[in-house]
Design an enzyme around this catalytic site. Structure first.
Site, PDB file in Angstrom:
ATOM      1  N   CYS A 204      16.038   5.388 -15.187  1.00 18.81           N
ATOM      2  CA  CYS A 204      17.481   5.464 -14.935  1.00 18.81           C
ATOM      3  C   CYS A 204      18.139   5.608 -16.311  1.00 18.81           C
ATOM      4  O   CYS A 204      17.488   6.068 -17.256  1.00 18.81           O
ATOM      5  CB  CYS A 204      17.994   4.276 -14.114  1.00 18.81           C
ATOM      6  SG  CYS A 204      17.897   2.655 -14.896  1.00 18.81           S
TER       7      CYS A 204
ATOM      8  N   HIS B 133      -5.866 -13.486 -19.226  1.00 16.33           N
ATOM      9  CA  HIS B 133      -4.653 -12.796 -18.757  1.00 16.33           C
ATOM     10  C   HIS B 133      -4.593 -12.767 -17.231  1.00 16.33           C
ATOM     11  O   HIS B 133      -3.512 -12.767 -16.659  1.00 16.33           O
ATOM     12  CB  HIS B 133      -4.594 -11.382 -19.332  1.00 16.33           C
ATOM     13  CG  HIS B 133      -4.592 -11.376 -20.827  1.00 16.33           C
ATOM     14  ND1 HIS B 133      -3.562 -11.932 -21.560  1.00 16.33           N
ATOM     15  CD2 HIS B 133      -5.502 -10.933 -21.730  1.00 16.33           C
ATOM     16  CE1 HIS B 133      -3.833 -11.801 -22.844  1.00 16.33           C
ATOM     17  NE2 HIS B 133      -5.008 -11.213 -22.977  1.00 16.33           N
TER      18      HIS B 133
ATOM     19  N   THR C 224      19.177   3.294 -18.505  1.00 20.06           N
ATOM     20  CA  THR C 224      18.555   2.369 -19.457  1.00 20.06           C
ATOM     21  C   THR C 224      17.147   1.953 -19.050  1.00 20.06           C
ATOM     22  O   THR C 224      16.419   1.366 -19.855  1.00 20.06           O
ATOM     23  CB  THR C 224      19.384   1.068 -19.545  1.00 20.06           C
ATOM     24  OG1 THR C 224      19.448   0.507 -18.219  1.00 20.06           O
ATOM     25  CG2 THR C 224      20.784   1.333 -20.071  1.00 20.06           C
TER      26      THR C 224
ATOM     27  N   ASP D 238      17.439   7.826 -10.908  1.00 22.66           N
ATOM     28  CA  ASP D 238      18.797   8.041 -10.400  1.00 22.66           C
ATOM     29  C   ASP D 238      19.353   9.302 -11.057  1.00 22.66           C
ATOM     30  O   ASP D 238      18.643  10.024 -11.775  1.00 22.66           O
ATOM     31  CB  ASP D 238      19.679   6.797 -10.586  1.00 22.66           C
ATOM     32  CG  ASP D 238      20.056   6.533 -12.043  1.00 22.66           C
ATOM     33  OD1 ASP D 238      19.658   7.312 -12.937  1.00 22.66           O
ATOM     34  OD2 ASP D 238      20.752   5.536 -12.293  1.00 22.66           O
TER      35      ASP D 238
ATOM     36  N   HIS E   3      -2.187  -6.956 -20.908  1.00 20.55           N
ATOM     37  CA  HIS E   3      -2.022  -8.404 -20.721  1.00 20.55           C
ATOM     38  C   HIS E   3      -1.315  -8.787 -19.425  1.00 20.55           C
ATOM     39  O   HIS E   3      -1.591  -9.853 -18.875  1.00 20.55           O
ATOM     40  CB  HIS E   3      -1.234  -8.995 -21.899  1.00 20.55           C
ATOM     41  CG  HIS E   3      -2.013  -9.005 -23.179  1.00 20.55           C
ATOM     42  ND1 HIS E   3      -1.553  -9.603 -24.328  1.00 20.55           N
ATOM     43  CD2 HIS E   3      -3.225  -8.487 -23.493  1.00 20.55           C
ATOM     44  CE1 HIS E   3      -2.449  -9.456 -25.301  1.00 20.55           C
ATOM     45  NE2 HIS E   3      -3.469  -8.763 -24.822  1.00 20.55           N
TER      46      HIS E   3
HETATM   47  C1  RB5 Z   1      24.155   4.702 -14.109  1.00 20.52           C
HETATM   48  O1  RB5 Z   1      25.360   5.044 -14.707  1.00 20.52           O
HETATM   49  C2  RB5 Z   1      23.476   3.584 -14.878  1.00 20.52           C
HETATM   50  O2  RB5 Z   1      24.174   2.403 -14.720  1.00 20.52           O
HETATM   51  C3  RB5 Z   1      22.033   3.424 -14.443  1.00 20.52           C
HETATM   52  O3  RB5 Z   1      21.364   4.628 -14.615  1.00 20.52           O
HETATM   53  C4  RB5 Z   1      21.193   2.395 -15.179  1.00 20.52           C
HETATM   54  O4  RB5 Z   1      21.294   2.555 -16.551  1.00 20.52           O
HETATM   55  C5  RB5 Z   1      21.371   1.008 -14.739  1.00 20.52           C
HETATM   56  O5  RB5 Z   1      20.682   0.077 -15.185  1.00 20.52           O
END
Ligand code: RB5
Length: 146
Positions: free
Chosen positions: A65, A133, A67, A8, A98
């Site tokens: 993204c 596994h 996180t 993203d 695994h």
């Molecule tokens: C975008 O601001 C953020 O929410 C997205 O990149 C991600 O971290 C969502 O899980």
């Protein structure tokens, strides 16, 4: 190897660097991510990469993204996907050995580029061990049929 990549807006620079890194290593990278910094919605990119991997348009997928959480959750909604979100190389490696993960996700706001490359390397170089596994992965995938 053919690798589908998705991201993203929060991971644009990280996607570019990881794509170039993979290409330097001789991989073919199919870009399903956004290429602008305009705010966008991660679920569509997770789904696109998930579908490309399940359809075998790509051997594996990489998602980034902020996180790594939202985009991996989206991919995991596609039948046949086993996406893992990792912030360190050990879990990335073991997730392939695994759990036979077919998509790796991480957060551009969580890991720096050098750590991201290390995570990618460990994951790509690891091989699924099969054996006990395989039984567990089969059990896991069977959940999708109920
Ligand atoms: C975008 O601001 C953020 O929410 C997205 O990149 C991600 O971290 C969502 O899980």
């Amino acid at each position: 190897m053919k690798i589908a990549i998705g991201n993203d807006h929060s991971a644009l620079e990280m996607k570019r660097e990881i794509k170039a890194y993979l290409e330097e290593k001789g991989h073919e990278v199919i870009n399903f991510g956004t290429d602008t910094e305009e705010s966008c919605d991660y679920p569509m990119y997770g789904e696109k990469v998930g579908r490309a991997v399940v359809a075998k348009e790509a051997d594996l997928g990489i998602l980034i993204c902020g996180t790594g959480v939202g985009i991996s959750l989206s991919a995991n909604k596609v039948k046949g996907v086993r996406a893992v979100v990792c912030s360190e190389p050990y879990s990335a490696k073991l997730s392939k050995m695994h759990n036979n993960t077919n998509i790796l996700a991480f957060g551009a706001r969580v890991v720096g580029i050098e750590l991201a490359k290390m995570i990618v390397d460990e994951w790509l170089n690891a091989e699924f061990e099969g054996g006990r596994h395989q039984r567990r992965v089969d059990m896991l995938m069977d959940i999708e049929t109920r």
